[in-house]
Design an enzyme around this catalytic site. Structure first.
Site, PDB file in Angstrom:
ATOM      1  N   ARG A 157      29.737  14.161  76.732  1.00  0.00           N
ATOM      2  CA  ARG A 157      28.723  15.017  75.528  1.00  0.00           C
ATOM      3  C   ARG A 157      29.984  15.970  75.039  1.00  0.00           C
ATOM      4  NH1 ARG A 157      22.498  17.332  76.154  1.00  0.00           N
ATOM      5  NH2 ARG A 157      23.499  18.415  78.002  1.00  0.00           N
ATOM      6  N   ASP A 441      19.711  25.181  81.516  1.00  0.00           N
ATOM      7  CA  ASP A 441      20.806  25.128  80.572  1.00  0.00           C
ATOM      8  C   ASP A 441      20.638  25.823  79.365  1.00  0.00           C
ATOM      9  OD1 ASP A 441      19.451  23.157  79.216  1.00  0.00           O
ATOM     10  OD2 ASP A 441      20.795  21.564  79.636  1.00  0.00           O
TER      11      ASP A 441
END
Length: 525
Positions: A157, A441
């Site tokens: 990613r 996150d």
């Protein structure tokens, strides 16, 4: 091209002249289009703030009604019943690949603090992992890849379109972080992956329109041409984690169709995007505190049901959301309750037709695998479940006000506490932080601060105390929560000082920061 970041040990193996020339070629060809699309995001936000509404696009109706399919699943991506996510440090790289998951999402984005050394070392770790030469020791414990085990398929990613890599400049302008991350991995690892019978695969974050997906597709096509990689070798899964993207799922798959590997229900960023896009629109788009918003809320059910229906209609994988629980080896009662919630969440996803789902910790891999094994059996996926029973309207996707739950002082305090802890970790170089038995996150920090901003600017009163959420109240709670954190072992006054100032900027300023990582990154060395 100019590199201003330090050349640390072995960085010359990644930042080679040839690799940097490849980065520069992509930046020169696609950098201007990227900036135009970021400007288009701002124009769309202005329309929404002025009273506009999201809807399925009339100009792409033909795409939605036409008969087409994405490419067949690529080698190593046929079976995705368990995917583990995490940053690209050495420990996570080894643990994720050894975990028994089918796929590892190697994350340069929300789970990665973009310190220069984190970003470049991450590419070293990926290349070393593919060569099976990665290992390290810490605290008297050794980590290495299991020699005979089948490793998880690596899916990288890169950073979203909105982020720069300020330590790399082309013609005096910073390189797009997305192109920097993509290009270095593709340059060094595409052929390595092909030689292993797999390929260079990606997760694409923060996309807001099919035009942004078209840009990625053009990048993929050009990158394959430049390096002599066959067209269609790249495969990408798009995270549907912005509110506008939920209305363009089919168009996004269509733009990437020869390079498509499916869509993912990125639930946490999706909630952040809901808040951000309609933050000035009053109670119509007001969510309760974040821990009260579950996947059974009507607008979230509409989102996930539509995602599965859209993917399977077009032959693409539908991947479920994150199980963020971090098991505790000291508290079996907490584990038992949390694991039951994880099991229920994965059961819902598998029964809805998802082909796999995410976990944040290796200990959750067996739970997720067991649930999906129960539905899939020996089949690699359930692409044959077309979910033709599903029909979702724009109004159902927009039914935020029907979400049950309250806004309490406890919820406000939790938002403050989590955001302060996460931002301190992020500024210290840690992008995935274990906080209160959850892997947090950037997405969860974004929800925390954007909710507070929305509550302040919409005159919200707390259900339990009756107090109005004001800047003054939030500042008092910040001080109180910070005082509690300061009593804990390992408290870092400098990092929490930076985190506090940054949090006040992105939660209390009248102007809403598009992403908290933008001002945070500006403070990084």
């Amino acid at each position: 091209m100019e590199i201003t970041g330090p050349m640390l040990d072995r960085f010359d193996e990644i930042l080679t002249p040839e690799a940097l020339a490849f980065v520069a070629a992509l930046q020169r060809e696609f950098g201007a289009r990227r900036l135009e699309l970021l400007d288009a995001r701002q124009a769309r936000q202005a329309e929404l703030s002025a009273g506009g509404m999201l809807d399925f696009l009339p100009e792409t109706k033909e795409v939605r009604e036409a008969d087409w399919q994405v490419a067949a699943p690529a080698p190593g991506l046929e079976d995705r019943r368990v995917e583990i996510t995490g940053p690209v440090d050495k420990k996570m790289t080894i643990n994720a690949l050894n975990s028994g998951a089918k796929v590892w999402l190697a994350d340069f984005e929300d789970a990665n603090s973009p310190l220069w050394e984190n970003c470049v070392a991450g590419h070293l770790n990926l290349r070393d992992a593919l060569d099976r030469t990665i290992d390290f020791e810490t605290g008297g414990k050794s980590y290495a890849l299991r020699p005979d085990a089948e490793l998880a398929t690596v899916v990288v990613r890169p950073r979203g379109w909105h982020l720069d890599e300020k330590h790399a400049q082309v013609d005096g302008q910073p390189v797009a972080g997305s192109l920097f991350d993509f290009a270095l991995y593709f340059f060094h690892c595409a052929q390595r992956q092909i030689d292993k019978g797999r390929g260079p695969y990606f997760y694409l974050p923060k996309i807001e329109s099919h035009l942004e997906a078209r840009l990625w597709n053009d990048v993929f096509t050009r990158a394959q041409e430049l390096l002599g990689i066959p067209y269609g070798t790249i495969r990408a899964t798009v995270l549907i984690e912005t509110y506008p993207a939920a209305f363009e799922m089919e168009e996004i798959l269509y733009e990437l169709r020869d390079h498509s590997a499916g869509l993912n229900a990125g639930r946490w960023d999706y909630l952040f995007s809901v808040i951000k896009k309609f933050r000035t629109r009053g109670r119509e788009f007001l969510l309760p505190e974040r821990n009260a918003v579950t996947m059974t809320a009507p607008f979230m059910r509409a989102y996930t049901e539509l995602l599965v229906r859209t993917c399977h209609k077009r032959g693409a994988h539908a991947i479920g959301g994150m199980a963020a629980f971090i098991p505790s080896r000291r508290d079996p009662e907490v584990n038992a309750v949390a694991l039951e919630k994880v099991r229920a969440d994965k059961t819902r996803e598998s029964n809805d037709g998802f082909d796999g789902s995410w976990v944040a910790h290796p200990d959750l891999v067996p739970v997720c695998r067991e649930v999906f094994d129960g539905v899939l059996g020996s089949r690699p996926n359930q692409l044959d479940r077309l979910r033709e029973d599903v029909s979702v309207s724009a109004a159902e996707l927009l039914a935020v006000s029907e979400t049950p739950g309250e806004i309490t002082e406890a919820g406000l305090r939790n938002n403050v506490d989590v955001a302060l802890r996460y931002l301190a970790a992020w500024m210290g170089g840690l992008g995935a932080a274990a906080i209160h038995n959850l892997m947090e996150d950037a997405a969860t920090a974004e929800i925390s601060r954007s909710q507070i901003w929305q509550w302040i600017h919409n005159d919200i009163t707390l259900a339990d105390t009756g107090a109005q959420v004001t800047k003054e109240l939030v500042e008092r709670i910040i001080s109180e929560e910070l005082a509690k954190i300061a009593q804990e072992p390992g408290y870092d006054e400098k990092l929490f000082g930076q985190a506090t100032e940054l949090f006040k900027e992105v939660a209390l300023d009248d102007d809403f920061a598009e992403f908290l990582t933008l001002p945070a990154y500006a403070q990084m060395p």
